[in-house]
Write a protein that holds these residues in place. Structure first.
Motif, PDB file in Angstrom:
ATOM      1  N   THR A   1       0.797  -1.095  -0.118  1.00  0.00           N
ATOM      2  CA  THR A   1       0.051   0.051  -0.019  1.00  0.00           C
ATOM      3  C   THR A   1       0.983   1.220   0.047  1.00  0.00           C
ATOM      4  O   THR A   1       0.677   2.079  -0.670  1.00  0.00           O
ATOM      5  CB  THR A   1      -0.847   0.135   1.308  1.00  0.00           C
ATOM      6  N   LEU A   2       1.823   1.248   0.807  1.00  0.00           N
ATOM      7  CA  LEU A   2       2.844   2.397   0.615  1.00  0.00           C
ATOM      8  C   LEU A   2       3.426   2.763  -0.569  1.00  0.00           C
ATOM      9  O   LEU A   2       3.465   3.948  -1.175  1.00  0.00           O
ATOM     10  CB  LEU A   2       4.081   2.223   1.737  1.00  0.00           C
TER      11      LEU A   2
ATOM     12  N   LEU B   1      -4.270   3.891   5.622  1.00  0.00           N
ATOM     13  CA  LEU B   1      -3.613   2.992   4.730  1.00  0.00           C
ATOM     14  C   LEU B   1      -3.967   1.650   4.991  1.00  0.00           C
ATOM     15  O   LEU B   1      -3.641   0.656   4.284  1.00  0.00           O
ATOM     16  CB  LEU B   1      -2.085   2.788   5.149  1.00  0.00           C
ATOM     17  N   ASN B   2      -5.378   1.619   5.719  1.00  0.00           N
ATOM     18  CA  ASN B   2      -5.796  -0.022   6.048  1.00  0.00           C
ATOM     19  C   ASN B   2      -6.859  -0.085   4.636  1.00  0.00           C
ATOM     20  O   ASN B   2      -7.617   0.771   4.439  1.00  0.00           O
ATOM     21  CB  ASN B   2      -6.566  -0.232   6.957  1.00  0.00           C
ATOM     22  N   THR B   3      -7.140  -1.299   4.126  1.00  0.00           N
ATOM     23  CA  THR B   3      -8.014  -1.429   3.239  1.00  0.00           C
ATOM     24  C   THR B   3      -9.176  -2.281   3.655  1.00  0.00           C
ATOM     25  O   THR B   3     -10.430  -1.665   3.808  1.00  0.00           O
ATOM     26  CB  THR B   3      -7.400  -2.393   1.866  1.00  0.00           C
ATOM     27  N   ASP B   4      -9.061  -3.416   4.328  1.00  0.00           N
ATOM     28  CA  ASP B   4     -10.043  -4.085   4.782  1.00  0.00           C
ATOM     29  C   ASP B   4     -10.725  -3.383   6.347  1.00  0.00           C
ATOM     30  O   ASP B   4      -9.844  -3.061   7.043  1.00  0.00           O
ATOM     31  CB  ASP B   4      -9.446  -5.674   5.246  1.00  0.00           C
ATOM     32  N   GLY B   5     -12.013  -3.405   6.095  1.00  0.00           N
ATOM     33  CA  GLY B   5     -12.642  -2.827   7.390  1.00  0.00           C
ATOM     34  C   GLY B   5     -12.947  -1.196   7.317  1.00  0.00           C
ATOM     35  O   GLY B   5     -13.095  -0.632   8.308  1.00  0.00           O
ATOM     36  N   THR B   6     -12.427  -0.597   6.280  1.00  0.00           N
ATOM     37  CA  THR B   6     -12.502   0.788   6.074  1.00  0.00           C
ATOM     38  C   THR B   6     -13.539   1.109   5.101  1.00  0.00           C
ATOM     39  O   THR B   6     -13.674   0.576   3.973  1.00  0.00           O
ATOM     40  CB  THR B   6     -11.081   1.399   5.935  1.00  0.00           C
TER      41      THR B   6
ATOM     42  N   HIS C   1     -12.656   3.679   3.084  1.00  0.00           N
ATOM     43  CA  HIS C   1     -11.801   3.965   1.833  1.00  0.00           C
ATOM     44  C   HIS C   1     -11.274   2.863   1.313  1.00  0.00           C
ATOM     45  O   HIS C   1     -10.420   2.929   0.498  1.00  0.00           O
ATOM     46  CB  HIS C   1     -10.894   5.083   2.152  1.00  0.00           C
ATOM     47  N   GLY C   2     -11.158   1.769   1.782  1.00  0.00           N
ATOM     48  CA  GLY C   2     -10.630   0.529   1.166  1.00  0.00           C
ATOM     49  C   GLY C   2     -10.515   0.099  -0.302  1.00  0.00           C
ATOM     50  O   GLY C   2      -9.514  -0.143  -1.012  1.00  0.00           O
ATOM     51  N   ARG C   3     -11.843   0.581  -0.707  1.00  0.00           N
ATOM     52  CA  ARG C   3     -11.942   0.275  -2.276  1.00  0.00           C
ATOM     53  C   ARG C   3     -11.108   1.203  -3.097  1.00  0.00           C
ATOM     54  O   ARG C   3     -10.255   0.922  -4.265  1.00  0.00           O
ATOM     55  CB  ARG C   3     -13.383   0.507  -2.599  1.00  0.00           C
ATOM     56  N   GLU C   4     -11.003   2.271  -2.501  1.00  0.00           N
ATOM     57  CA  GLU C   4     -10.097   3.318  -3.324  1.00  0.00           C
ATOM     58  C   GLU C   4      -8.518   2.943  -3.196  1.00  0.00           C
ATOM     59  O   GLU C   4      -7.932   2.865  -4.065  1.00  0.00           O
ATOM     60  CB  GLU C   4     -10.342   4.853  -2.726  1.00  0.00           C
ATOM     61  N   LEU C   5      -8.055   2.597  -1.925  1.00  0.00           N
ATOM     62  CA  LEU C   5      -6.816   1.967  -1.975  1.00  0.00           C
ATOM     63  C   LEU C   5      -6.597   0.744  -2.655  1.00  0.00           C
ATOM     64  O   LEU C   5      -5.579   0.818  -3.333  1.00  0.00           O
ATOM     65  CB  LEU C   5      -6.296   1.850  -0.289  1.00  0.00           C
ATOM     66  N   THR C   6      -7.452  -0.006  -2.897  1.00  0.00           N
ATOM     67  CA  THR C   6      -7.536  -1.256  -3.658  1.00  0.00           C
ATOM     68  C   THR C   6      -7.444  -0.963  -5.007  1.00  0.00           C
ATOM     69  O   THR C   6      -6.383  -1.465  -5.648  1.00  0.00           O
ATOM     70  CB  THR C   6      -8.390  -2.343  -3.280  1.00  0.00           C
TER      71      THR C   6
END
Length: 191
Positions: free
Chosen positions: A95-96, A165-170, A172-177
């Protein structure tokens, strides 16, 4: 006596520089924070266009929460052998890379995909990312007496604080994915 994990306050967990970290060989939850004493904003640290999410400030340190994770068996191994060494096995590192790349294309250098389409870095690129992490981030952790308490604490902190920076459970996770997918699209496969 250790406080019950469910009642721990994430904003008061002790923080250390990653280079001085010596986490226990026990299960627990860890958190990565931007060192805002040195880098007042994510942009000043090179983190490009982070998702809009609330940002928890640490209660005692100048730090802003970026990521929460768990080690069901061994905090020491998870933090020092994976997050600070191996991009292939670290969602945080991948993710970073996805949020550092838009601001500086050098982060794609030395990156490729393995046969399972996981991002891997050559030794120089791994060292460069580790150096970035140790120069920009702070780290905290708490021990948990069981796998179930580790899972519950991680899930609770992610749900409550929505680490950017977390995807699961957030939310905004879809945006990071999607950002991670765009980063992977430009990489060659070393099958």
């Amino acid at each position: 006596m250790m406080e019950s994990p469910q009642h721990l306050n994430l904003a008061t967990t002790p923080l250390v520089r990653p280079a001085q970290a010596d986490p226990p060989r026990a299960s627990g939850v860890y958190s990565w924070w931007l060192d805002t004493a040195r880098f007042p904003t994510p942009e000043s640290a090179g983190l490009a266009d982070l998702p809009a999410a609330p940002r928890l400030s640490h209660g005692a340190e100048q730090a802003e929460l970026l990521y929460v994770g768990r080690a069901r068996k061994n905090l020491h191994q998870r933090i020092l052998r994976q997050h600070l060494r191996r991009t292939r096995s670290s969602a945080l590192r991948r993710t970073l890379l996805a949020v550092l790349l838009p601001g500086d294309g050098k982060w794609a250098e030395g990156a490729s995909l393995d046969s399972r389409r996981r991002v891997v870095l050559d030794a120089d690129a791994e060292d460069q990312l580790t150096a970035w992490m140790t120069g920009h981030l702070l780290l905290g952790w708490v021990r948990c007496p069981s796998k179930d308490e580790t899972d519950a604490l991680e899930e609770g902190w992610i749900k409550e604080h929505q680490p950017v920076l977390n995807t699961d459970g957030t939310t905004h996770g879809r945006e990071l994915t999607e950002r991670k997918s765009r980063f992977v699209e430009g990489l060659s496969c070393d099958a």
